[in-house]
Design a protein around this motif. Sequence first.
Motif, mmCIF file in Angstrom:
data_model
loop_
_atom_site.group_PDB
_atom_site.id
_atom_site.type_symbol
_atom_site.label_atom_id
_atom_site.label_comp_id
_atom_site.label_asym_id
_atom_site.label_seq_id
_atom_site.Cartn_x
_atom_site.Cartn_y
_atom_site.Cartn_z
ATOM 1 N N ILE A 176 0.857 -1.365 0.610
ATOM 2 C CA ILE A 176 -0.132 -0.018 0.272
ATOM 3 C C ILE A 176 0.855 1.588 -0.011
ATOM 4 C CG2 ILE A 176 -2.148 -1.377 1.461
ATOM 5 C CD1 ILE A 176 -1.249 -0.013 3.796
ATOM 6 N N GLY A 177 2.255 0.916 0.155
ATOM 7 C CA GLY A 177 2.931 1.805 -0.465
ATOM 8 C C GLY A 177 2.578 3.472 0.891
ATOM 9 N N VAL A 178 2.637 2.562 1.973
ATOM 10 C CA VAL A 178 3.215 3.522 3.502
ATOM 11 C C VAL A 178 4.123 3.670 3.875
ATOM 12 C CG1 VAL A 178 0.402 3.085 3.602
ATOM 13 C CG2 VAL A 178 2.365 1.816 4.461
ATOM 14 N N GLY A 179 5.453 3.100 3.143
ATOM 15 C CA GLY A 179 7.348 2.631 4.174
ATOM 16 C C GLY A 179 7.512 3.606 3.881
ATOM 17 N N THR A 180 8.540 4.120 4.404
ATOM 18 C CA THR A 180 9.713 4.957 4.439
ATOM 19 C C THR A 180 11.133 4.205 4.939
ATOM 20 O OG1 THR A 180 10.051 5.248 7.145
ATOM 21 C CG2 THR A 180 8.077 6.658 5.638
ATOM 22 N N PRO A 181 12.090 4.880 4.464
ATOM 23 C CA PRO A 181 13.092 4.570 4.850
ATOM 24 C C PRO A 181 13.402 4.044 6.150
ATOM 25 C CG PRO A 181 13.570 6.716 3.442
ATOM 26 C CD PRO A 181 12.208 6.747 3.970
ATOM 27 N N ALA A 182 13.248 4.333 6.651
ATOM 28 C CA ALA A 182 13.265 4.279 8.397
ATOM 29 C C ALA A 182 13.029 2.769 8.140
ATOM 30 C CB ALA A 182 12.817 4.830 9.969
ATOM 31 N N GLY A 210 5.047 8.326 -2.376
ATOM 32 C CA GLY A 210 6.493 9.199 -3.140
ATOM 33 C C GLY A 210 6.921 9.051 -2.403
ATOM 34 N N GLN A 211 7.866 7.637 -1.564
ATOM 35 C CA GLN A 211 8.498 7.243 -1.042
ATOM 36 C C GLN A 211 9.114 6.211 -2.088
ATOM 37 O OE1 GLN A 211 9.306 8.922 2.276
ATOM 38 N NE2 GLN A 211 8.611 9.976 1.333
ATOM 39 N N ALA A 212 8.330 5.990 -2.920
ATOM 40 C CA ALA A 212 9.033 4.254 -3.647
ATOM 41 C C ALA A 212 11.028 5.055 -3.695
ATOM 42 C CB ALA A 212 8.543 4.362 -4.807
ATOM 43 N N LEU A 213 11.746 6.036 -4.571
ATOM 44 C CA LEU A 213 12.581 5.439 -4.989
ATOM 45 C C LEU A 213 13.620 6.551 -4.030
ATOM 46 C CD1 LEU A 213 12.905 8.301 -8.808
ATOM 47 C CD2 LEU A 213 13.941 5.359 -7.439
ATOM 48 N N LEU A 247 6.740 1.053 -8.408
ATOM 49 C CA LEU A 247 7.854 2.172 -9.274
ATOM 50 C C LEU A 247 7.878 2.153 -10.387
ATOM 51 C CD1 LEU A 247 10.374 3.678 -7.958
ATOM 52 C CD2 LEU A 247 11.505 1.741 -7.707
ATOM 53 N N ALA A 248 8.178 3.113 -11.003
ATOM 54 C CA ALA A 248 8.417 3.161 -12.161
ATOM 55 C C ALA A 248 9.744 3.080 -12.837
ATOM 56 C CB ALA A 248 7.916 4.660 -12.895
ATOM 57 N N THR A 249 9.419 1.769 -13.722
ATOM 58 C CA THR A 249 11.594 1.955 -14.387
ATOM 59 C C THR A 249 12.282 2.678 -14.783
ATOM 60 O OG1 THR A 249 9.810 -0.492 -15.044
ATOM 61 C CG2 THR A 249 12.257 -0.440 -15.874
ATOM 62 N N GLU A 250 11.183 3.884 -15.956
ATOM 63 C CA GLU A 250 12.351 4.622 -15.955
ATOM 64 C C GLU A 250 12.364 5.544 -14.630
ATOM 65 O OE1 GLU A 250 8.920 3.801 -18.368
ATOM 66 O OE2 GLU A 250 8.682 4.204 -16.302
ATOM 67 N N ASP A 251 12.212 5.972 -13.596
ATOM 68 C CA ASP A 251 12.132 6.799 -12.955
ATOM 69 C C ASP A 251 13.414 6.060 -11.551
ATOM 70 O OD1 ASP A 251 10.432 7.827 -13.034
ATOM 71 O OD2 ASP A 251 9.338 7.977 -11.280
ATOM 72 N N LEU A 252 13.189 5.109 -11.727
ATOM 73 C CA LEU A 252 14.779 3.736 -11.010
ATOM 74 C C LEU A 252 16.116 4.191 -12.012
ATOM 75 C CD1 LEU A 252 15.732 1.514 -9.319
ATOM 76 C CD2 LEU A 252 14.588 -0.020 -10.594
ATOM 77 N N VAL A 253 15.474 3.507 -13.720
ATOM 78 C CA VAL A 253 16.718 3.124 -13.940
ATOM 79 C C VAL A 253 17.581 5.013 -13.739
ATOM 80 C CG1 VAL A 253 17.961 3.094 -16.700
ATOM 81 C CG2 VAL A 253 15.822 2.058 -15.618
ATOM 82 N N TRP A 254 16.030 5.789 -14.167
ATOM 83 C CA TRP A 254 17.216 7.516 -14.290
ATOM 84 C C TRP A 254 18.055 7.556 -12.651
ATOM 85 C CZ3 TRP A 254 17.662 11.732 -17.326
ATOM 86 C CH2 TRP A 254 18.235 12.965 -17.138
#
Length: 297
Positions: A176-182, A210-213, A247-254
């Motif tokens: 559900i995309g709620v994780g953070t780096p911690a 907005g935490q995926a990257l 997570l968008a593959t393009e954002d990851l590759v960038w």
Amino acid sequence: MRVTIYEVGPRDGLQNEDVVVPVEVKREFIGRLADAGLTTIEATSFVHPTWVPQLADAAELLDGLRRVPGVRYPVLVPNERGLDRALEHGVTEIAIFGSATETFARRNLNRSLDSQFEMFEPVVARALEHGLRVRAYVSMCFADPWEGQVAPAQVVRVGRRLLDLGCYELSLGDTIGVGTPAHVTALLEAFGAEGVGPERLAVHFHDTYGQALANTLTALRMGVTTVDASTGGIGGCPYAKSATGNLATEDLVWMLDGLGIETGVDLRSLTATSLWLAGKLGRPSPSRVVQALAKEI
């Protein structure tokens, strides 16, 4: 350093689309991804069509798929019947999909947290007997819509049991995309304390907040080298209304290109594929990198 991108767009991305995508479009999508340099592309799932109508054409898709040498085309299977169909169509690698929480296991698998393993055990055992590689996903690794925060120890307990069945890799899903780096740090440290190193783990982030990257970068710094992503950021989660998808593959590759990390992926070719797919889906890609590069392609 080199990072393996485990592309999930054709399966995890497209399965969330309301309009059924023609099988020939799916085949071209997968072919374009391979031509762009992606070497692991999850092609489809042998889930029952009642559950996921979008993937009802799995057998037809695989039978007509152009396979590029050196590219892996894993398939998700939910149970032994799914494995039977995968074997019938020459699949060499499968993935199974487990839950870290009781509620999601019951809602998604119609099993309890513990009894889900009774379903997975024969699938993994038979797959290994036939020489297939088996990957395991664990969903709800950080939080669950019904149960709230999920303790790292609970995720580790589920993950260890899946690895002990014989799975070569465990993909940790922030469903559900709620994780953070911690959260990512705490979970990976918990696995490490139980003897599961980053070489056995992959990460699968959704970008709801907005935490995926940021989460991916944290995992990379802790030694993880396999990252799940979906071209164009397609996909989503029905349990998080604000989820913008994988997570968008393009954002990851960038990001990886900027860090000097090798992926073997041609970003311009991949972006062109996302723009092509967006036209087929009738809506723009949510990927920031696709949006930024669209004017140049």
